[in-house]
Design a protein around this motif. Structure first.
Motif, PDB file in Angstrom:
ATOM      1  N   MET A  21      43.529  36.822  39.083  1.00 54.55           N
ATOM      2  CA  MET A  21      43.132  36.211  40.354  1.00 54.55           C
ATOM      3  C   MET A  21      42.398  37.260  41.189  1.00 54.55           C
ATOM      4  O   MET A  21      42.776  38.434  41.197  1.00 54.55           O
ATOM      5  CB  MET A  21      44.353  35.715  41.126  1.00 54.55           C
ATOM      6  N   ALA A  22      41.363  36.825  41.888  1.00 59.36           N
ATOM      7  CA  ALA A  22      40.618  37.690  42.801  1.00 59.36           C
ATOM      8  C   ALA A  22      40.092  36.833  43.934  1.00 59.36           C
ATOM      9  O   ALA A  22      39.367  35.865  43.688  1.00 59.36           O
ATOM     10  CB  ALA A  22      39.461  38.378  42.083  1.00 59.36           C
ATOM     11  N   ASP A  23      40.492  37.154  45.143  1.00 61.15           N
ATOM     12  CA  ASP A  23      40.038  36.420  46.333  1.00 61.15           C
ATOM     13  C   ASP A  23      40.302  34.921  46.213  1.00 61.15           C
ATOM     14  O   ASP A  23      39.475  34.103  46.606  1.00 61.15           O
ATOM     15  CB  ASP A  23      38.546  36.667  46.591  1.00 61.15           C
ATOM     16  N   GLY A  24      41.443  34.563  45.633  1.00 63.54           N
ATOM     17  CA  GLY A  24      41.813  33.159  45.502  1.00 63.54           C
ATOM     18  C   GLY A  24      41.138  32.422  44.368  1.00 63.54           C
ATOM     19  O   GLY A  24      41.348  31.224  44.183  1.00 63.54           O
ATOM     20  N   LYS A  25      40.308  33.122  43.598  1.00 59.22           N
ATOM     21  CA  LYS A  25      39.608  32.519  42.461  1.00 59.22           C
ATOM     22  C   LYS A  25      40.281  32.931  41.161  1.00 59.22           C
ATOM     23  O   LYS A  25      40.798  34.031  41.046  1.00 59.22           O
ATOM     24  CB  LYS A  25      38.146  32.976  42.418  1.00 59.22           C
ATOM     25  N   VAL A  26      40.237  32.051  40.185  1.00 60.56           N
ATOM     26  CA  VAL A  26      40.725  32.376  38.851  1.00 60.56           C
ATOM     27  C   VAL A  26      39.571  33.002  38.075  1.00 60.56           C
ATOM     28  O   VAL A  26      38.466  32.461  38.046  1.00 60.56           O
ATOM     29  CB  VAL A  26      41.230  31.113  38.115  1.00 60.56           C
ATOM     30  N   VAL A  44      36.671  30.310  38.576  1.00 60.30           N
ATOM     31  CA  VAL A  44      37.084  28.952  38.927  1.00 60.30           C
ATOM     32  C   VAL A  44      37.630  29.006  40.347  1.00 60.30           C
ATOM     33  O   VAL A  44      38.535  29.781  40.640  1.00 60.30           O
ATOM     34  CB  VAL A  44      38.142  28.407  37.945  1.00 60.30           C
ATOM     35  N   ASP A  45      37.045  28.205  41.213  1.00 64.26           N
ATOM     36  CA  ASP A  45      37.422  28.179  42.624  1.00 64.26           C
ATOM     37  C   ASP A  45      37.622  26.729  43.040  1.00 64.26           C
ATOM     38  O   ASP A  45      37.412  25.808  42.242  1.00 64.26           O
ATOM     39  CB  ASP A  45      36.335  28.854  43.466  1.00 64.26           C
ATOM     40  N   ARG A  52      40.225  14.642  48.424  1.00 57.70           N
ATOM     41  CA  ARG A  52      40.025  15.086  47.039  1.00 57.70           C
ATOM     42  C   ARG A  52      40.022  16.606  46.935  1.00 57.70           C
ATOM     43  O   ARG A  52      39.765  17.309  47.903  1.00 57.70           O
ATOM     44  CB  ARG A  52      38.729  14.527  46.490  1.00 57.70           C
ATOM     45  N   LEU A  53      40.286  17.067  45.707  1.00 61.41           N
ATOM     46  CA  LEU A  53      40.195  18.487  45.367  1.00 61.41           C
ATOM     47  C   LEU A  53      38.939  18.673  44.531  1.00 61.41           C
ATOM     48  O   LEU A  53      38.772  18.016  43.493  1.00 61.41           O
ATOM     49  CB  LEU A  53      41.420  18.920  44.560  1.00 61.41           C
ATOM     50  N   LEU A  54      38.036  19.540  44.975  1.00 60.00           N
ATOM     51  CA  LEU A  54      36.853  19.886  44.198  1.00 60.00           C
ATOM     52  C   LEU A  54      37.092  21.235  43.537  1.00 60.00           C
ATOM     53  O   LEU A  54      37.507  22.185  44.201  1.00 60.00           O
ATOM     54  CB  LEU A  54      35.611  19.957  45.087  1.00 60.00           C
ATOM     55  N   VAL A  55      36.853  21.305  42.244  1.00 60.01           N
ATOM     56  CA  VAL A  55      37.014  22.542  41.482  1.00 60.01           C
ATOM     57  C   VAL A  55      35.640  22.964  40.996  1.00 60.01           C
ATOM     58  O   VAL A  55      34.926  22.189  40.363  1.00 60.01           O
ATOM     59  CB  VAL A  55      37.988  22.359  40.299  1.00 60.01           C
ATOM     60  N   GLU A  56      35.278  24.211  41.334  1.00 60.53           N
ATOM     61  CA  GLU A  56      33.990  24.754  40.944  1.00 60.53           C
ATOM     62  C   GLU A  56      34.181  25.746  39.809  1.00 60.53           C
ATOM     63  O   GLU A  56      35.045  26.618  39.880  1.00 60.53           O
ATOM     64  CB  GLU A  56      33.360  25.469  42.138  1.00 60.53           C
ATOM     65  N   VAL A  57      33.372  25.603  38.762  1.00 57.77           N
ATOM     66  CA  VAL A  57      33.375  26.516  37.628  1.00 57.77           C
ATOM     67  C   VAL A  57      32.000  27.173  37.607  1.00 57.77           C
ATOM     68  O   VAL A  57      30.977  26.482  37.583  1.00 57.77           O
ATOM     69  CB  VAL A  57      33.653  25.765  36.309  1.00 57.77           C
ATOM     70  N   LEU A  58      31.965  28.512  37.632  1.00 54.68           N
ATOM     71  CA  LEU A  58      30.719  29.248  37.818  1.00 54.68           C
ATOM     72  C   LEU A  58      30.682  30.449  36.882  1.00 54.68           C
ATOM     73  O   LEU A  58      31.692  31.143  36.711  1.00 54.68           O
ATOM     74  CB  LEU A  58      30.653  29.734  39.272  1.00 54.68           C
ATOM     75  N   SER A  59      29.505  30.701  36.296  1.00 54.18           N
ATOM     76  CA  SER A  59      29.333  31.870  35.449  1.00 54.18           C
ATOM     77  C   SER A  59      27.910  32.400  35.608  1.00 54.18           C
ATOM     78  O   SER A  59      26.944  31.632  35.551  1.00 54.18           O
ATOM     79  CB  SER A  59      29.604  31.516  33.987  1.00 54.18           C
ATOM     80  N   ARG A  60      27.794  33.705  35.810  1.00 60.81           N
ATOM     81  CA  ARG A  60      26.482  34.313  36.042  1.00 60.81           C
ATOM     82  C   ARG A  60      25.694  34.451  34.749  1.00 60.81           C
ATOM     83  O   ARG A  60      26.220  34.878  33.720  1.00 60.81           O
ATOM     84  CB  ARG A  60      26.659  35.696  36.676  1.00 60.81           C
ATOM     85  N   VAL A  61      24.423  34.118  34.843  1.00 60.36           N
ATOM     86  CA  VAL A  61      23.483  34.330  33.743  1.00 60.36           C
ATOM     87  C   VAL A  61      22.782  35.663  33.946  1.00 60.36           C
ATOM     88  O   VAL A  61      22.715  36.477  33.052  1.00 60.36           O
ATOM     89  CB  VAL A  61      22.445  33.178  33.676  1.00 60.36           C
ATOM     90  N   GLY A  62      22.243  35.886  35.131  1.00 55.07           N
ATOM     91  CA  GLY A  62      21.509  37.109  35.432  1.00 55.07           C
ATOM     92  C   GLY A  62      20.120  36.770  35.927  1.00 55.07           C
ATOM     93  O   GLY A  62      19.846  35.635  36.323  1.00 55.07           O
ATOM     94  N   GLU A  63      19.234  37.740  35.892  1.00 56.75           N
ATOM     95  CA  GLU A  63      17.857  37.530  36.342  1.00 56.75           C
ATOM     96  C   GLU A  63      17.054  36.910  35.211  1.00 56.75           C
ATOM     97  O   GLU A  63      17.091  37.377  34.085  1.00 56.75           O
ATOM     98  CB  GLU A  63      17.230  38.848  36.769  1.00 56.75           C
TER      99      GLU A  63
END
Length: 131
Positions: A21-26, A44-45, A52-63
């Motif tokens: 966990m970091a800053d409330g994110k998984v 995952v945030d 409703r509960l919204l769940v965001e899933v995020l992953s960096r690609v880069g430039e």
């Protein structure tokens, strides 16, 4: 659908993956041994709204070079539920889930899809492992 809480989501992810966990994110780091042990960080945030509960899933690609963005968007266009967005100079793969309509069991496959998609885009369009 049942009333899924953020804690339900966190518990499910902790039971399924090696998380932190970091800053409330998984945080989940995938290692792809079939690709020279490439790694991909997925965050995952959540946002709790009144109904409703919204769940965001995020992953960096880069430039991604401007001349190659259209090709990356074509790849993303073939994925179910996945979006490509730009924040600053970096691109990210993102999906937002409305847990009012999403069973808890579907989160894992979506987290994996986001991670694998971001890693594939990173490899193809950024030329490295930016994590």
């Amino acid at each position: 659908m049942s009333n899924i809480t953020w804690q339900d989501v966190v518990n499910h992810l902790e039971a399924t993956y090696n998380t932190s966990m970091a800053d409330g994110k998984v945080k989940i780091v995938f290692v792809y041994p079939d690709q020279d042990n490439r790694t991909q960080l997925v965050l995952v945030d959540h946002e709790q709204q009144p109904d409703r509960l919204l769940v965001e899933v995020l992953s960096r690609v880069g430039e991604i070079a401007a001349s190659r963005v259209h090709k990356a968007l074509e790849v993303i266009g073939q994925k179910y539920f996945v979006a490509l967005e730009k924040m600053g100079e970096k691109y990210y793969v993102r999906v937002t889930l409305n847990m009012k309509y999403m069973p808890l069991s579907e989160i894992g496959p979506i987290v994996e899809l986001v991670g694998r998609t971001a890693d594939n885009l990173e490899k193809e369009y950024c030329g490295g492992d930016e994590n």
